[in-house]
Design an enzyme around this catalytic site. Structure first.
Site, mmCIF file in Angstrom:
data_model
loop_
_atom_site.group_PDB
_atom_site.id
_atom_site.type_symbol
_atom_site.label_atom_id
_atom_site.label_comp_id
_atom_site.label_asym_id
_atom_site.label_seq_id
_atom_site.Cartn_x
_atom_site.Cartn_y
_atom_site.Cartn_z
ATOM 1 N N HIS A 177 0.817 -1.224 0.000
ATOM 2 C CA HIS A 177 0.000 0.000 0.000
ATOM 3 C C HIS A 177 0.849 1.272 0.000
ATOM 4 O O HIS A 177 0.338 2.366 -0.215
ATOM 5 C CB HIS A 177 -0.935 -0.012 1.213
ATOM 6 C CG HIS A 177 -2.138 0.872 1.095
ATOM 7 N ND1 HIS A 177 -2.217 1.934 0.218
ATOM 8 C CD2 HIS A 177 -3.322 0.877 1.764
ATOM 9 C CE1 HIS A 177 -3.388 2.535 0.350
ATOM 10 N NE2 HIS A 177 -4.070 1.912 1.276
ATOM 11 N N ASP A 398 -12.677 -8.972 -15.827
ATOM 12 C CA ASP A 398 -12.987 -10.249 -16.489
ATOM 13 C C ASP A 398 -11.747 -10.690 -17.283
ATOM 14 O O ASP A 398 -11.330 -10.015 -18.215
ATOM 15 C CB ASP A 398 -14.191 -10.016 -17.421
ATOM 16 C CG ASP A 398 -14.523 -11.226 -18.285
ATOM 17 O OD1 ASP A 398 -13.804 -12.250 -18.209
ATOM 18 O OD2 ASP A 398 -15.493 -11.136 -19.061
#
Length: 455
Positions: A177, A398
């Site tokens: 992060h 996807d």
């Protein structure tokens, strides 16, 4: 609560079975994936927006998919990763420091690259994961539990665990992060998916020049903070029992919350409350009630706001790094509870609108003069902190075998009052709200029909 020593969340008896199933997650192999072409030596200084997150844990995301041949999918994902890393090569690097002690991302072709773990958990089905509203069954599907971003000095900055499930695949990702925020995370994920679907290159390459957003060189002498849960004799104090739960708000529920908050438009003619501000007011009010606070107790609301369009000059959407800042607002619990929900929403709105280029610059200067590594307890007592955003198109990730059945956060970086917002699976304006609270408060929230929009 300090992210360095997060307290493990407790499990109820009903979750024991799930836990036993998850104990069957078995890592079968570990490999590394590098960019598919020679990149050479690259160094990129971390800037003021990145540095406060060095003492967070790795940011964990989990996506799970139905169907298909596991081994085939793994090969396809690795092939796509090689290509996408040609642009997002920083994720294949390590944290480093220059001779003056300024943190940076280092990349070299002889580094290991991204870690890819393969695992198997055939006792767990995709449908079970999709239905799970807690997080205990997710933990073993995501790598780097309890690993600090600072450890990126000697660990990969991205670790991906691909787990074979009953009828599908789980993809658990742990991102360092200190080198990227949510916008950059989902830019990377959607680019990777795009390559796997057959594109030859990334349609929107990342903008890697962090110093264009801020170029102050901040030297940090960083070691791990002391354990805040240890008592004077060195024994660990037992913290409050925490629980997590996913609340799914349908498009109709979100519209109802928004129209209720906007039913009394502000008299000053300012524009109506956004979906986020409306939902923020709703959550803040009901969590404050569930916590059973005294009227005079402070209640803090924090939002990690994207500053790409707020800084001067503005940065492109594809800016790769952290370009977020925590915006705080506070009021007395009693005021939140006696007023309609637009009271909290208006406080959140004012705080967000006031966070312009000047405010961002002042915050940065103040931090640079006395650097302070962010710890969750700094967010304030009785805090609610919102991370992630329903704007991220997480269900469009996807890879060529359909949309995910579910998208969740891992167990890292959770504390009493942490909230993650995701686009709802049903699409449209639906929103999934993941909330971590003390067990008693969460139980109250689960019974609150007005919060759940069941009234």
């Amino acid at each position: 609560m300090n992210p360095i020593n997060a307290i493990p969340t407790t499990s109820s008896v009903s979750e024991t079975g799930k836990k036993e199933e998850m104990a069957k997650v078995k890592i079968t192999s570990k490999s590394h994936v590098k960019p598919g072409k020679i990149v050479g030596r690259k160094e990129c200084q971390l800037v003021t927006f990145d540095l406060p997150y060095l003492a967070f844990y790795y940011n964990q995301k989990l996506l799970f998919y139905k169907g298909g041949e596991f081994e085939e999918k793994v090969e396809k994902l690795k092939d796509g990763l090689r290509v996408v890393l040609e642009e997002f090569y920083q994720l294949g690097g390590k944290l480093g420091k220059d001779e003056e002690g300024v943190f940076r991302v280092d990349y070299d072709d002889d580094m290991d690259g991204v870690e890819v773990l393969e695992a198997i958990a055939e006792g767990v089905s995709v449908d079970e994961l999709a239905a799970d509203e807690g997080t205990s069954s997710l933990k073993d599907l995501i790598p780097y539990n309890g690993v600090l971003n600072l450890e990126g000095l000697h660990r990969p900055l991205l670790s991906v665990q691909l787990t074979k499930l009953k009828g599908g695949l789980a993809m658990g990702c742990a991102f360092n992060h200190s080198i990227l925020d949510g916008t950059s995370t989902w830019h990377f994920m959607s680019s990777w998916a795009q390559i796997c679907r057959g594109s030859n290159s990334v349609s929107v390459p990342p903008f890697l020049e962090r110093t264009k957003a801020r170029n102050t060189r901040v030297k940090l002498d960083l070691s791990l903070p002391p354990n805040p849960l240890a008592s004077s004799n060195g024994d660990a104090k037992v913290g409050p029992q925490l629980r997590e739960k996913l609340f799914r708000f349908s498009e109709a529920a979100i519209d109802k919350i928004k129209s209720k908050v906007n039913s009394n438009p502000p008299s000053d003619g300012s524009k109506q409350f956004s979906t986020f501000q409306s939902l923020a007011g709703h959550i803040w009010q009901h969590v404050t009630q569930a916590r059973n606070l005294k009227p005079e107790d402070y209640s803090v609301f924090t939002v990690f706001a994207d500053c790409r369009k707020r800084v001067d000059p503005p940065m492109p959407e594809c800016y790769f790094g952290n370009l977020i800042q925590a915006i705080f607002t506070v009021t007395a619990a009693g005021l939140l509870l006696v007023n309609p929900p637009e009271f909290g929403a208006s406080m959140v709105k004012k705080a967000i609108e006031a966070h312009n280029a000047k405010a961002i610059d002042e915050r940065n200067k103040e931090w640079e003069a006395a650097p302070k590594i962010f710890q969750f307890k700094d967010a304030g007592v009785n805090c609610l902190a919102v991370g992630s955003s329903p704007r991220f198109k997480v269900y469009d990730v996807d890879f060529g075998w359909g949309k995910p059945e579910g998208v969740r956060s891992g167990s890292n970086n959770r504390f009493d009052g942490m909230v993650y917002l995701y686009q709802g699976k049903s699409g449209g304006r639906s929103i999934d709200v993941e909330i971590t609270l003390e067990a008693g408060a969460l139980e109250m929230l689960e019974k609150d029909k007005e919060f759940l929009m069941e009234v």
